[in-house]
Structure formats: C-alpha cells, structure tokens
Design an enzyme around this catalytic site. Structure first.
Site, PDB file in Angstrom:
ATOM      1  N   GLU A   6       0.834  -1.206   0.000  1.00 23.04           N
ATOM      2  CA  GLU A   6       0.000   0.000   0.000  1.00 23.04           C
ATOM      3  C   GLU A   6       0.875   1.265   0.000  1.00 23.04           C
ATOM      4  O   GLU A   6       1.850   1.352   0.738  1.00 23.04           O
ATOM      5  CB  GLU A   6      -0.898  -0.017   1.243  1.00 23.04           C
ATOM      6  CG  GLU A   6      -1.837   1.173   1.324  1.00 23.04           C
ATOM      7  CD  GLU A   6      -2.880   1.003   2.415  1.00 23.04           C
ATOM      8  OE1 GLU A   6      -3.495  -0.089   2.510  1.00 23.04           O
ATOM      9  OE2 GLU A   6      -3.081   1.970   3.169  1.00 23.04           O
ATOM     10  N   HIS A  17      -7.933   3.033  -3.730  1.00 20.40           N
ATOM     11  CA  HIS A  17      -8.806   3.217  -2.564  1.00 20.40           C
ATOM     12  C   HIS A  17      -9.845   4.287  -2.913  1.00 20.40           C
ATOM     13  O   HIS A  17      -9.536   5.242  -3.639  1.00 20.40           O
ATOM     14  CB  HIS A  17      -8.016   3.689  -1.351  1.00 20.40           C
ATOM     15  CG  HIS A  17      -7.048   2.682  -0.811  1.00 20.40           C
ATOM     16  ND1 HIS A  17      -6.816   2.525   0.535  1.00 20.40           N
ATOM     17  CD2 HIS A  17      -6.255   1.782  -1.425  1.00 20.40           C
ATOM     18  CE1 HIS A  17      -5.911   1.571   0.718  1.00 20.40           C
ATOM     19  NE2 HIS A  17      -5.550   1.107  -0.461  1.00 20.40           N
ATOM     20  N   ASP A  50     -12.821   8.255   7.153  1.00 20.05           N
ATOM     21  CA  ASP A  50     -12.949   8.839   8.494  1.00 20.05           C
ATOM     22  C   ASP A  50     -13.655  10.181   8.401  1.00 20.05           C
ATOM     23  O   ASP A  50     -13.578  10.861   7.371  1.00 20.05           O
ATOM     24  CB  ASP A  50     -11.555   9.035   9.110  1.00 20.05           C
ATOM     25  CG  ASP A  50     -11.001   7.706   9.599  1.00 20.05           C
ATOM     26  OD1 ASP A  50     -11.777   6.925  10.182  1.00 20.05           O
ATOM     27  OD2 ASP A  50      -9.813   7.447   9.386  1.00 20.05           O
ATOM     28  N   ALA A  88     -23.892   5.647   2.535  1.00 20.90           N
ATOM     29  CA  ALA A  88     -23.939   5.693   4.002  1.00 20.90           C
ATOM     30  C   ALA A  88     -22.706   5.061   4.627  1.00 20.90           C
ATOM     31  O   ALA A  88     -22.261   5.467   5.692  1.00 20.90           O
ATOM     32  CB  ALA A  88     -25.199   4.979   4.496  1.00 20.90           C
ATOM     33  N   TYR A  94     -11.233  -5.116  11.114  1.00 20.54           N
ATOM     34  CA  TYR A  94     -10.613  -4.570  12.336  1.00 20.54           C
ATOM     35  C   TYR A  94     -10.422  -5.641  13.409  1.00 20.54           C
ATOM     36  O   TYR A  94     -11.351  -5.927  14.178  1.00 20.54           O
ATOM     37  CB  TYR A  94     -11.473  -3.408  12.862  1.00 20.54           C
ATOM     38  CG  TYR A  94     -11.595  -2.323  11.819  1.00 20.54           C
ATOM     39  CD1 TYR A  94     -10.632  -1.335  11.710  1.00 20.54           C
ATOM     40  CD2 TYR A  94     -12.627  -2.352  10.859  1.00 20.54           C
ATOM     41  CE1 TYR A  94     -10.697  -0.374  10.707  1.00 20.54           C
ATOM     42  CE2 TYR A  94     -12.699  -1.400   9.854  1.00 20.54           C
ATOM     43  CZ  TYR A  94     -11.729  -0.410   9.784  1.00 20.54           C
ATOM     44  OH  TYR A  94     -11.785   0.519   8.784  1.00 20.54           O
ATOM     45  N   ASN A 133     -21.064  -5.986  10.282  1.00 15.40           N
ATOM     46  CA  ASN A 133     -20.779  -4.978   9.256  1.00 15.40           C
ATOM     47  C   ASN A 133     -19.839  -5.536   8.188  1.00 15.40           C
ATOM     48  O   ASN A 133     -20.043  -5.333   6.990  1.00 15.40           O
ATOM     49  CB  ASN A 133     -20.170  -3.734   9.912  1.00 15.40           C
ATOM     50  CG  ASN A 133     -19.882  -2.650   8.907  1.00 15.40           C
ATOM     51  OD1 ASN A 133     -20.785  -2.177   8.227  1.00 15.40           O
ATOM     52  ND2 ASN A 133     -18.616  -2.275   8.771  1.00 15.40           N
ATOM     53  N   ARG A 185       7.926   3.702   1.619  1.00 17.94           N
ATOM     54  CA  ARG A 185       9.347   3.316   1.719  1.00 17.94           C
ATOM     55  C   ARG A 185       9.463   1.844   1.372  1.00 17.94           C
ATOM     56  O   ARG A 185       8.614   1.041   1.751  1.00 17.94           O
ATOM     57  CB  ARG A 185       9.870   3.504   3.140  1.00 17.94           C
ATOM     58  CG  ARG A 185       9.677   4.886   3.686  1.00 17.94           C
ATOM     59  CD  ARG A 185      10.919   5.691   3.452  1.00 17.94           C
ATOM     60  NE  ARG A 185      10.664   7.092   3.751  1.00 17.94           N
ATOM     61  CZ  ARG A 185      11.524   8.050   3.533  1.00 17.94           C
ATOM     62  NH1 ARG A 185      12.691   7.782   2.986  1.00 17.94           N
ATOM     63  NH2 ARG A 185      11.249   9.290   3.820  1.00 17.94           N
TER      64      ARG A 185
END
Ligand SMILES: Cc1cc2nc3c(=O)[nH]c(=O)nc-3n(C[C@H](O)[C@H](O)[C@H](O)COP(=O)(O)OP(=O)(O)OC[C@H]3O[C@@H](n4cnc5c(N)ncnc54)[C@H](O)[C@@H]3O)c2cc1C
Length: 310
Positions: A30, A90, A122, A139, A161, A177, A288
């Site tokens: 990423e 993303h 966020d 939503a 998570y 979720n 990096r």
C-alpha cells in the site's frame, strides 16, 4: 568431524537453518499519493524496488474528503502503465454524493482499473469526530461496495478490524458490518494494522464463524517511527502493546537501531501468522521500500522476472 567440514568451514548446519523453499505467499503493498516532487521521487523509487517481487496488487490510498482524488488516480494509472502490476484504487464515501463517487469509479473502469479498496473513510476533522454520511452520499462501505458493483464487475477489497472499529458498539456489530460488505460483493478483507497475533487469529475465527468466507489478509505495519505509530493507532483504535513501547525506549535519536527492531518485530509477526496458515500479507509501506523488501525476503518472497506482455 566429517571430511568435508573442516575447522575452517563456514557451512551452516541445515538442521538449524532449513533453507526456505520458494515462497507461495502472496503479498500486496500500500502506498499514498505523493504531495511534492521529493515525495514523488521517494514513492517511485520504492515502487521500482518492490515491483520485481510481483505483488498481487499495489494499492493507493484516497485522502480525506477526496482531497487526493486526482493524485490517487494518476498514481494508480502510472503503476499499471509502468510496472504491469495490478493496481488497486482506494475510494471513500466522505464528503461526496453517490453520483460524484460513481464518476470516480467510472473513470477507473474506463482507464482499465479493475480493483477498488472500498472504504467509508474517516469523518473530516471539523466534524468533531462523529461520522455523518453526506446527504445523497453512500452511508457506509457496504453501500459503496453495492454501488461499485452496479458500475462494473470490480474486484473489491474492504477493511476489517482485528481490535474492532472504534465506531462499533461491540465485536458482533463490527463483524456483522464486515459480513454486510462481503454480502454486497467484496472479495477480500484487508485488516487494520495490529501487533498481537492473537487479535488477528481471534478476528479471523469469529469472521469465519459469522460466515465471512473471503480471504482475510493481515495488514502489516513495520514500525520504525514509534511516536508516529502511536498517534495513528490512537486514531484507528489499535492498541500499542507495552512490550513494543519498551523495545523503542531510548532510541528516539537512533534511527538505524529502530529500523533493525522494526524488521525484527514485523518479521516475527509475519512468521507467526504464516505458521497459523496465513498465506497473504498486505504491507503498509508508508512509501518506503526497504523494510517491506526485507520482510518479503524473510518470508521467501524473491524478485521474479517480469512476465512478458502478450
Ligand atoms: C486496509 C485499509 C485501508 C484504508 N484506506 C483508507 C484510505 O485510503 N482513505 C481513508 O480515508 N481511510 C482509509 N482507511 C481507514 C477507514 O476509512 C476508516 O477506518 C473508517 O473509519 C472506516 O472505514 P470502513 O470502510 O471500515 O467503514 P465501514 O465498514 O462502513 O464501517 C465503519 C464503522 O461504522 C459501523 N457501521 C457501518 N455501517 C453501519 C450500520 N448500518 N449500522 C451500524 N453500524 C454501522 C461499522 O460497524 C464500523 O464500526 C483504511 C483502513 C484500512 C483497514
């Protein structure tokens, strides 16, 4: 003493250090879109160094409220053009209508980009920390996944998570979720970074138990800037264990040692995960290459010749 290992022999006993077989592990990397020319140079040097490891994909983050919309697009398209590695863009729901987000997704589809990392995003800082969906916007990430699938048959990754998302009332709500995102069409869950292997294993077991059948790929963050990681962890609800803080104690001005410790800690985490059957790893490179390259090497992931274009 055997005849072929005299006192000056430097051969390593293979029983203690068994040679690693060529790895079947899958890795992905990423990156974030660069803000300045200097950052761009660092990023592209890193991409060039990591591309020969033939990752499954290289993903590029999307800034709060679409602030990097153009730069994310440019970086994603350039990765595809210059490395031949599959990029993943993303995309978040923040501060945009469904129509605006759909336009971004259509532009990716038209540019031949077929993999989206679909996120809610966020809340903007000025919102006081509570997420409020844009009126007329998606939503949450599950709604975004469904919207993307209406546009094209994208491959879709979503976030998971191991230590529960801070907005979730409890683990069950959080897993429900995740299940909604998979039911909407997600192909893979990439986790937030974590430092305790047990947190990941518990999450994987519980996700499987609620019927999540897509691969759950651990997000690996090699930590060399301890203060920076502590800040990030605070924002995303990940805990920074006391043992990790102790390892970085007294090293504020000693980058070289911090980097060695970073490689050791992340290498240990990856090897433990591998021994628990994990076969895909997503590395947060922070643009990096060196730590990620070292970790891949440790896992037996080596440079490969670029497949010849047909
Ligand atoms: C691999 C990875 C990559 C990331 N990349 C980026 C990036 O590029 N840009 C960026 O801005 N952020 C990024 N993030 C951060 C992410 O945007 C935040 O963690 C965000 O707060 C949640 O996004 P999500 O997609 O997980 O949201 P969602 O899955 O929509 O869920 C967020 C929370 O809201 C709750 N929730 C959602 N819908 C409902 C509902 N209907 N009822 C009750 N509760 C609900 C969920 O339980 C969850 O706790 C990334 C995170 C990860 C792990």
């Amino acid at each position: 003493m055997s005849p072929d290992t005299g006192p000056l022999s430097t051969s390593v006993p293979t029983s203690e250090f068994p040679a690693r077989k060529p790895s079947k592990l899958v890795v992905s990397f990423e990156f974030s879109p660069p803000r300045t020319d200097t950052m761009a140079e660092t990023l592209w040097n890193s991409i060039e160094r990591l591309a020969p490891l033939q990752p499954a994909f290289m993903s590029v983050t999307y800034g709060a409220g679409g602030s990097t919309r153009q730069r994310t697009h440019e970086t994603v398209v350039r990765i595809k053009r210059e490395t031949g590695i599959e990029p993943a863009a993303h995309l978040t729901c923040v501060a945009a209508t469904c129509g605006e987000i759909d336009d971004v997704a259509r532009a990716y589809w038209d540019a031949g980009i077929r993999h989206i990392v679909a996120l809610r995003g966020d809340p903007p800082r000025e919102s006081g920390g509570k997420y409020v969906a844009h009126p007329g916007g998606y939503a949450n990430a599950a709604a975004l996944v469904a919207g993307l699938k209406r546009i094209g048959d994208f491959q879709i990754s979503v976030a998971g998570y191991p230590e529960c998302h801070p907005d979730s009332a409890d683990d069950i709500t959080d897993l429900d979720n995740l299940k909604r995102k998979v039911d909407a069409g997600a192909d893979r869950c990439i986790t937030q970074f974590f430092f305790d292997v047990e947190d990941f294993l518990r999450f994987r077991d519980r996700a499987t138990a609620v019927g999540v059948q897509v691969p759950i790929v651990p997000g690996i963050m090699p930590v060399s800037n301890f203060a920076g990681i502590t800040r990030m962890a605070g924002m995303c609800g990940a805990k920074v264990p006391g043992w990790l803080a102790a390892l970085f104690e007294g090293l504020d001005d000693d980058l070289e040692t911090r980097r060695m410790i970073a490689a050791t800690v992340a290498g240990d985490l990856c090897r433990k995960l591998e021994s628990e059957g994990v076969s895909a790893f997503h590395f947060y490179t922070l643009n990096r290459a060196d730590l990620t390259y070292a970790l891949c090497h440790l896992l037996g992931v080596r440079p490969q010749a670029r497949p010849r274009a047909e």
